[in-house]
Design a protein around this motif. Sequence first.
Motif, PDB file in Angstrom:
ATOM      1  N   PRO A   1       0.365  -0.959   0.160  1.00 30.45           N
ATOM      2  CA  PRO A   1       0.256  -0.289   0.179  1.00 30.45           C
ATOM      3  C   PRO A   1       0.900   1.218   0.052  1.00 30.45           C
ATOM      4  CG  PRO A   1      -0.122  -0.898   2.038  1.00 30.45           C
ATOM      5  CD  PRO A   1       0.704  -2.047   1.229  1.00 30.45           C
ATOM      6  N   LYS A   2       0.527   2.240  -0.798  1.00 27.29           N
ATOM      7  CA  LYS A   2       1.057   3.591  -0.737  1.00 27.29           C
ATOM      8  C   LYS A   2       0.577   4.197   1.163  1.00 27.29           C
ATOM      9  CE  LYS A   2       2.781   2.548  -4.904  1.00 27.29           C
ATOM     10  NZ  LYS A   2       3.255   1.454  -4.837  1.00 27.29           N
ATOM     11  N   ASP A   3      -0.310   4.204   0.691  1.00 27.12           N
ATOM     12  CA  ASP A   3      -0.569   4.676   2.339  1.00 27.12           C
ATOM     13  C   ASP A   3      -0.102   5.173   2.997  1.00 27.12           C
ATOM     14  OD1 ASP A   3      -2.288   6.636   4.417  1.00 27.12           O
ATOM     15  OD2 ASP A   3      -3.879   5.353   3.878  1.00 27.12           O
ATOM     16  N   GLU A   4       0.696   6.132   3.294  1.00 30.39           N
ATOM     17  CA  GLU A   4       1.614   6.873   4.334  1.00 30.39           C
ATOM     18  C   GLU A   4       1.196   6.607   6.287  1.00 30.39           C
ATOM     19  OE1 GLU A   4       4.824   7.496   4.192  1.00 30.39           O
ATOM     20  OE2 GLU A   4       5.063   7.269   1.750  1.00 30.39           O
ATOM     21  N   SER A   5      -0.015   6.271   5.563  1.00 25.53           N
ATOM     22  CA  SER A   5      -0.420   6.339   7.190  1.00 25.53           C
ATOM     23  C   SER A   5      -0.648   4.604   7.710  1.00 25.53           C
ATOM     24  CB  SER A   5      -2.195   6.446   7.774  1.00 25.53           C
ATOM     25  OG  SER A   5      -2.806   6.258   6.523  1.00 25.53           O
ATOM     26  N   ILE A   6      -0.326   3.721   7.326  1.00 26.80           N
ATOM     27  CA  ILE A   6       0.190   2.497   7.586  1.00 26.80           C
ATOM     28  C   ILE A   6       1.627   2.697   8.161  1.00 26.80           C
ATOM     29  CG2 ILE A   6      -0.634   0.536   6.858  1.00 26.80           C
ATOM     30  CD1 ILE A   6      -2.303   1.094   5.023  1.00 26.80           C
ATOM     31  N   ASN A   7       1.743   2.256   8.669  1.00 21.90           N
ATOM     32  CA  ASN A   7       3.059   3.069   9.773  1.00 21.90           C
ATOM     33  C   ASN A   7       3.398   1.193  10.152  1.00 21.90           C
ATOM     34  OD1 ASN A   7       1.608   2.442  11.754  1.00 21.90           O
ATOM     35  ND2 ASN A   7       2.142   4.666  12.615  1.00 21.90           N
TER      36      ASN A   7
END
Length: 451
Positions: free
Chosen positions: A85-91
């Motif tokens: 995933p590209k979503d930066e919130s998924i850390n």
Amino acid sequence: MTLTSFGPANRIQRSAETHPLTWRLRDDGEAVWLDEYQAKNGYAAARKAFSDMAQDDIVQTVKDSGLKGRGGAGFPTGVKWGLMPKDESINIRYLLCNADEMEPNTWKDRMLMEQLPHLLIEGMLISARALKTYRGYIFLRGEYTTAAKHLNRAVEEAKAAGLLGKNILGSGFDFELFVHTGAGRYICGEETALINSLEGRRANPRSKPPFPAAVGVWGKPTCVNNVETLCNVPAIIADGVDWYKSLARDGSEDMGTKLMGFSGKVKNPGLWELPFGVTGRELFEDYAGGMRDGYKLKCWQPGGAGTGFLLPEHLDAQMYAGGIAKVGTRMGTGLAMAVDDSVNMVSLLRNMEEFFSRESCGFCTPCRDGLPWSVKLLRALENGEGQAGDIETLLGLVGFLGPGKTFCAHAPGAVEPLGSAIKYFRPEFEAGIAPTSAVVPPLAKPIVVGA
């Protein structure tokens, strides 16, 4: 069995330009530890990736290189990375190294882990940077005790040098790496079964989708790559896409080099790093030295026990996925086995199918029941107690357990050598049918939905 990348009479001179995986190997077979590895340009690619490349650029470079998985499936590595995933919130993301090398006749990853543990660590470090994963696991076959010892020592060396842990190379990027030894199951080579085992669950494959890139270990985005695959990453980053592609022979659709080997009654059994596109004949004659005196090549498998048998006339096939597919089977792991003319194929297949039957996770009916059935029939044929129709039943099982008929790829790989052995050596199977056997109805052909 030698774990070496030399050919006969040491005619292969390894260099960084031609042997990206093995040029750092010591001639005495001892492990290359951190000081020596760094003296041989080790971690230079990691420093380049951390200081000069954006994370997405690393992914694109690996994609452009044409690197494919080296565990047997051959899925494009860069494409797999791009699924994360590209979503930066998924850390919270994980990187898993599949080091559960349990394919019979395959020992390439063992050599890399035992002798070049820092090459794997550097490959995982660069990959973690590209994928934004903060933690990695090397899921290691439990029997590889020397590899476990060497990897754990190398991890501690890398931590002490600031190459693992917090704020790596002053980048602000954190990456922890752990060595996890498995309990010894072939099925853990399937990535979702590996994930289940790592979580402490039974090693059953998972239904896909969702794929591990979306829902992996502990429900978080996860990328799983093979040992040899990850060990290719540093050279690609250090020397570039064009150089990496140039390593393969003309005609090969696979890029770079591959650890290939030959076992069996050959004069020089071993392991060599060779460009994709060499022929099976080169591998067999020039590197393995041909058959030992007094033995004749009957057939061979190109890449582990789960690949189909080929005849001597197929040795001119090029060793890459498409080249081996042209002669009717798969490249697999690239470690070939020579079968000599003293071997009875029924006995050989009975031994193989016993292994695959024992290693089935038992989740789906075709695999759970079909593989033991094949063992029962083969054992009867081996003892001269087979019945008329047994061979047709075995061929029916090959169809029932083929690609797309089972939950994972375990059963299709298990029956591929069986189908090819009957194809090329049917008289040996027919010889096991008792003269007074009753005629039994053969297994019905698989039902094709929509036919």
